[in-house]
Design a protein around this motif. Structure first.
Motif, short mmCIF file in Angstrom:
data_model
loop_
_atom_site.label_atom_id
_atom_site.label_comp_id
_atom_site.label_asym_id
_atom_site.label_seq_id
_atom_site.Cartn_x
_atom_site.Cartn_y
_atom_site.Cartn_z
N THR A 1 -23.89 50.74 62.44
CA THR A 1 -23.86 50.20 63.81
C THR A 1 -23.94 48.69 63.70
O THR A 1 -24.78 48.15 62.98
CB THR A 1 -25.04 50.72 64.65
N GLN A 2 -23.08 47.98 64.44
CA GLN A 2 -23.09 46.53 64.43
C GLN A 2 -23.47 46.01 65.81
O GLN A 2 -22.89 46.39 66.81
CB GLN A 2 -21.71 45.98 64.03
N LEU A 3 -24.45 45.10 65.84
CA LEU A 3 -24.92 44.48 67.08
C LEU A 3 -24.77 42.98 66.96
O LEU A 3 -25.27 42.37 66.02
CB LEU A 3 -26.39 44.86 67.32
N PHE A 4 -24.06 42.39 67.93
CA PHE A 4 -23.78 40.95 67.90
C PHE A 4 -24.45 40.25 69.09
O PHE A 4 -24.31 40.68 70.23
CB PHE A 4 -22.28 40.69 67.97
N PHE A 5 -25.17 39.15 68.79
CA PHE A 5 -25.67 38.24 69.81
C PHE A 5 -24.81 36.99 69.72
O PHE A 5 -24.88 36.25 68.72
CB PHE A 5 -27.14 37.90 69.57
#
Length: 247
Positions: free
Chosen positions: A53-57
Protein backbone atom coordinates in the motif's frame (compact mmCIF):
# COMPACT_ATOMS: atom_id res chain seq x y z
CA UNK A 1 2.78 -2.60 5.31
CA UNK A 2 2.01 0.98 4.26
CA UNK A 3 4.86 2.77 2.48
CA UNK A 4 4.63 6.52 3.04
CA UNK A 5 6.01 9.17 0.68
CA UNK A 6 6.25 12.85 1.65
CA UNK A 7 6.80 15.71 -0.79
CA UNK A 8 6.90 19.19 0.77
CA UNK A 9 9.11 22.00 -0.56
CA UNK A 10 9.55 23.68 2.85
CA UNK A 11 12.37 21.75 4.54
CA UNK A 12 11.31 22.59 8.11
CA UNK A 13 7.69 21.64 7.47
CA UNK A 14 8.87 18.42 5.84
CA UNK A 15 10.98 17.58 8.90
CA UNK A 16 8.06 18.19 11.26
CA UNK A 17 5.62 16.22 9.15
CA UNK A 18 7.98 13.24 8.96
CA UNK A 19 8.52 13.33 12.73
CA UNK A 20 4.78 13.59 13.47
CA UNK A 21 3.86 10.70 11.17
CA UNK A 22 6.68 8.50 12.50
CA UNK A 23 5.57 9.22 16.07
CA UNK A 24 1.94 8.45 15.22
CA UNK A 25 3.00 5.11 13.70
CA UNK A 26 5.03 4.17 16.78
CA UNK A 27 2.37 5.21 19.30
CA UNK A 28 -0.47 3.41 17.51
CA UNK A 29 1.37 0.28 16.40
CA UNK A 30 0.51 0.98 12.77
CA UNK A 31 2.22 -1.21 10.18
CA UNK A 32 3.67 1.66 8.18
CA UNK A 33 6.96 3.38 7.49
CA UNK A 34 8.17 6.61 5.89
CA UNK A 35 10.26 5.51 2.90
CA UNK A 36 10.73 8.90 1.23
CA UNK A 37 10.75 12.52 2.43
CA UNK A 38 11.66 14.93 -0.35
CA UNK A 39 11.43 18.62 -1.22
CA UNK A 40 11.38 18.04 -5.00
CA UNK A 41 8.72 16.01 -6.87
CA UNK A 42 11.27 14.53 -9.26
CA UNK A 43 13.09 12.97 -6.31
CA UNK A 44 9.83 11.51 -5.01
CA UNK A 45 9.25 9.82 -8.36
CA UNK A 46 12.80 8.44 -8.32
CA UNK A 47 12.13 6.90 -4.90
CA UNK A 48 9.02 5.01 -6.02
CA UNK A 49 9.18 1.27 -5.51
CA UNK A 50 6.52 -1.46 -5.39
CA UNK A 51 4.72 -1.68 -2.06
CA UNK A 52 1.62 -3.38 -0.71
CA UNK A 53 0.00 0.00 0.00
CA UNK A 54 1.38 3.41 -0.94
CA UNK A 55 0.35 6.60 0.89
CA UNK A 56 1.46 10.00 -0.40
CA UNK A 57 1.41 13.35 1.42
CA UNK A 58 1.89 15.90 -1.38
CA UNK A 59 2.15 19.67 -1.07
CA UNK A 60 0.05 21.28 -3.80
CA UNK A 61 2.33 24.28 -4.25
CA UNK A 62 5.86 23.01 -4.76
CA UNK A 63 7.73 26.31 -5.14
CA UNK A 64 9.93 26.49 -8.22
CA UNK A 65 9.62 22.83 -9.19
CA UNK A 66 8.60 22.08 -12.77
CA UNK A 67 5.51 20.19 -11.61
CA UNK A 68 3.06 21.14 -8.88
CA UNK A 69 1.42 18.73 -6.46
CA UNK A 70 -1.48 17.98 -8.80
CA UNK A 71 0.92 16.98 -11.59
CA UNK A 72 2.94 14.81 -9.20
CA UNK A 73 -0.22 13.07 -7.99
CA UNK A 74 -1.29 12.39 -11.58
CA UNK A 75 2.06 10.77 -12.34
CA UNK A 76 1.90 8.72 -9.13
CA UNK A 77 -1.60 7.54 -10.06
CA UNK A 78 -0.43 6.70 -13.57
CA UNK A 79 2.17 4.36 -12.11
CA UNK A 80 -0.06 2.98 -9.35
CA UNK A 81 -3.81 3.56 -9.58
CA UNK A 82 -4.25 2.24 -6.02
CA UNK A 83 -1.95 4.85 -4.46
CA UNK A 84 -3.59 6.91 -1.71
CA UNK A 85 -3.16 10.69 -2.05
CA UNK A 86 -3.35 13.26 0.75
CA UNK A 87 -2.83 16.86 -0.36
CA UNK A 88 -1.09 19.46 1.79
CA UNK A 89 -1.78 23.17 1.34
CA UNK A 90 -1.59 26.41 3.28
CA UNK A 91 -4.64 27.75 1.40
CA UNK A 92 -8.01 26.13 2.10
CA UNK A 93 -9.37 27.12 -1.33
CA UNK A 94 -6.68 24.97 -2.95
CA UNK A 95 -7.74 21.94 -0.93
CA UNK A 96 -11.17 21.84 -2.56
CA UNK A 97 -9.57 21.76 -6.00
CA UNK A 98 -8.13 18.39 -5.06
CA UNK A 99 -11.54 16.80 -5.52
CA UNK A 100 -11.99 18.19 -9.03
CA UNK A 101 -9.45 15.74 -10.43
CA UNK A 102 -10.55 12.53 -12.19
CA UNK A 103 -9.01 10.19 -9.61
CA UNK A 104 -9.94 9.60 -5.98
CA UNK A 105 -8.20 11.61 -3.26
CA UNK A 106 -8.06 10.15 0.23
CA UNK A 107 -7.94 13.43 2.18
CA UNK A 108 -6.31 16.85 2.49
CA UNK A 109 -4.56 18.80 5.24
CA UNK A 110 -4.67 22.58 5.47
CA UNK A 111 -1.32 23.59 6.99
CA UNK A 112 -1.35 26.09 9.82
CA UNK A 113 2.12 27.72 10.01
CA UNK A 114 1.92 27.97 13.80
CA UNK A 115 1.58 24.17 14.05
CA UNK A 116 4.97 23.65 12.49
CA UNK A 117 6.66 25.59 15.29
CA UNK A 118 6.11 22.66 17.66
CA UNK A 119 7.85 19.32 17.91
CA UNK A 120 4.59 17.63 18.86
CA UNK A 121 1.58 17.61 16.52
CA UNK A 122 -1.46 19.51 17.72
CA UNK A 123 -4.81 17.90 18.46
CA UNK A 124 -6.13 18.85 15.01
CA UNK A 125 -3.23 17.15 13.25
CA UNK A 126 -3.45 14.04 15.42
CA UNK A 127 -7.14 13.70 14.61
CA UNK A 128 -6.44 14.18 10.90
CA UNK A 129 -3.76 11.49 10.87
CA UNK A 130 -6.10 9.18 12.77
CA UNK A 131 -8.79 9.71 10.14
CA UNK A 132 -6.38 9.11 7.26
CA UNK A 133 -5.04 5.82 8.61
CA UNK A 134 -8.54 4.71 9.61
CA UNK A 135 -9.71 5.22 6.04
CA UNK A 136 -6.80 3.18 4.70
CA UNK A 137 -7.57 0.34 7.10
CA UNK A 138 -11.19 0.37 5.95
CA UNK A 139 -10.13 0.34 2.29
CA UNK A 140 -7.82 -2.61 2.92
CA UNK A 141 -10.60 -4.45 4.73
CA UNK A 142 -13.05 -3.90 1.86
CA UNK A 143 -10.43 -4.88 -0.68
CA UNK A 144 -9.80 -8.17 1.11
CA UNK A 145 -13.49 -9.05 1.15
CA UNK A 146 -13.91 -8.76 -2.62
CA UNK A 147 -17.22 -8.44 -4.50
CA UNK A 148 -20.18 -10.79 -4.76
CA UNK A 149 -20.97 -12.21 -8.22
CA UNK A 150 -24.34 -13.88 -8.84
CA UNK A 151 -23.84 -17.17 -10.70
CA UNK A 152 -27.24 -18.81 -11.16
CA UNK A 153 -28.44 -19.95 -7.73
CA UNK A 154 -25.08 -19.12 -6.13
CA UNK A 155 -23.27 -15.97 -5.02
CA UNK A 156 -19.49 -16.17 -5.35
CA UNK A 157 -17.11 -13.78 -3.60
CA UNK A 158 -14.30 -12.70 -5.93
CA UNK A 159 -11.31 -10.52 -5.10
CA UNK A 160 -11.01 -7.53 -7.42
CA UNK A 161 -7.29 -8.09 -7.84
CA UNK A 162 -7.96 -11.60 -9.20
CA UNK A 163 -10.27 -10.44 -12.01
CA UNK A 164 -8.74 -10.38 -15.50
CA UNK A 165 -11.70 -9.60 -17.75
CA UNK A 166 -15.49 -9.31 -17.76
CA UNK A 167 -17.21 -9.67 -21.11
CA UNK A 168 -20.85 -9.73 -22.21
CA UNK A 169 -21.57 -12.88 -24.24
CA UNK A 170 -23.25 -11.85 -27.47
CA UNK A 171 -26.86 -13.05 -27.79
CA UNK A 172 -26.93 -14.83 -24.42
CA UNK A 173 -27.58 -12.07 -21.84
CA UNK A 174 -24.71 -13.43 -19.76
CA UNK A 175 -21.31 -12.28 -18.59
CA UNK A 176 -18.12 -14.30 -18.84
CA UNK A 177 -15.92 -13.43 -15.88
CA UNK A 178 -12.34 -14.66 -16.01
CA UNK A 179 -10.17 -14.57 -12.88
CA UNK A 180 -6.74 -15.88 -12.00
CA UNK A 181 -8.35 -19.09 -10.73
CA UNK A 182 -11.49 -19.76 -12.77
CA UNK A 183 -14.01 -18.75 -15.40
CA UNK A 184 -17.63 -18.17 -14.39
CA UNK A 185 -20.82 -16.98 -16.03
CA UNK A 186 -23.35 -14.58 -14.52
CA UNK A 187 -26.75 -13.16 -15.45
CA UNK A 188 -25.78 -9.82 -13.91
CA UNK A 189 -25.50 -6.79 -16.17
CA UNK A 190 -22.09 -5.44 -17.10
CA UNK A 191 -23.08 -2.11 -15.59
CA UNK A 192 -23.97 -3.73 -12.24
CA UNK A 193 -20.56 -5.39 -11.99
CA UNK A 194 -18.76 -2.23 -13.11
CA UNK A 195 -20.31 -0.28 -10.22
CA UNK A 196 -18.63 -2.64 -7.73
CA UNK A 197 -15.18 -2.13 -9.27
CA UNK A 198 -12.70 0.75 -9.18
CA UNK A 199 -10.88 2.80 -11.80
CA UNK A 200 -8.25 0.11 -12.36
CA UNK A 201 -10.85 -1.50 -14.66
CA UNK A 202 -11.41 -0.02 -18.11
CA UNK A 203 -13.66 -0.64 -21.10
CA UNK A 204 -11.87 -1.80 -24.24
CA UNK A 205 -15.20 -2.06 -26.05
CA UNK A 206 -18.88 -1.56 -25.18
CA UNK A 207 -19.12 -5.18 -24.07
CA UNK A 208 -15.79 -5.81 -22.32
CA UNK A 209 -14.13 -4.59 -19.12
CA UNK A 210 -10.54 -5.51 -18.29
CA UNK A 211 -8.13 -4.98 -15.42
CA UNK A 212 -5.31 -2.65 -16.36
CA UNK A 213 -3.08 -4.49 -13.89
CA UNK A 214 -3.53 -7.70 -15.88
CA UNK A 215 -2.43 -6.30 -19.25
CA UNK A 216 0.74 -7.92 -20.53
CA UNK A 217 0.94 -6.32 -23.97
CA UNK A 218 -0.98 -3.97 -26.26
CA UNK A 219 -0.77 -3.96 -30.06
CA UNK A 220 -2.16 -0.62 -31.19
CA UNK A 221 -1.83 -1.30 -34.92
CA UNK A 222 -3.79 -4.55 -34.81
CA UNK A 223 -6.12 -3.40 -32.03
CA UNK A 224 -5.70 -6.09 -29.41
CA UNK A 225 -4.48 -6.59 -25.87
CA UNK A 226 -2.88 -9.70 -24.42
CA UNK A 227 -3.71 -10.32 -20.77
CA UNK A 228 -1.49 -12.00 -18.19
CA UNK A 229 -3.30 -15.31 -18.71
CA UNK A 230 -2.57 -15.19 -22.45
CA UNK A 231 -6.12 -14.21 -23.46
CA UNK A 232 -6.23 -11.94 -26.52
CA UNK A 233 -8.93 -9.25 -26.43
CA UNK A 234 -9.94 -6.96 -29.29
CA UNK A 235 -10.10 -3.20 -28.72
CA UNK A 236 -12.78 -1.19 -30.47
CA UNK A 237 -11.76 1.71 -32.73
CA UNK A 238 -13.63 4.08 -30.43
CA UNK A 239 -11.62 2.99 -27.38
CA UNK A 240 -8.21 2.59 -29.01
CA UNK A 241 -6.68 6.00 -28.18
CA UNK A 242 -8.26 6.12 -24.72
CA UNK A 243 -6.87 2.73 -23.74
CA UNK A 244 -3.44 3.52 -25.19
CA UNK A 245 -3.22 6.81 -23.24
CA UNK A 246 -4.28 5.14 -19.99
CA UNK A 247 -1.50 2.56 -20.05
Amino acid sequence: MIDIYLCEDQAEQLRCLEKWITRYIEQNGTEARVVSARTHPEETLEDLSPGSTQLFFIDIQLGKAEMDGFALAEEVKRQNRDACIVYLTSKSEWAYRAFEHPFDVLDYIVKEPSEFLHEEPGVRMQERLGRIFSRIRQMEKEKGHGILIECGSRKVRVKKEDIISIEAIKGRHQLEIITEKEMMTSQMSLKAVEEMLDDSFIYVSRSCLISRKKIREMDRKNRFIIMTNGKEIEISYRKLKEVWDLL
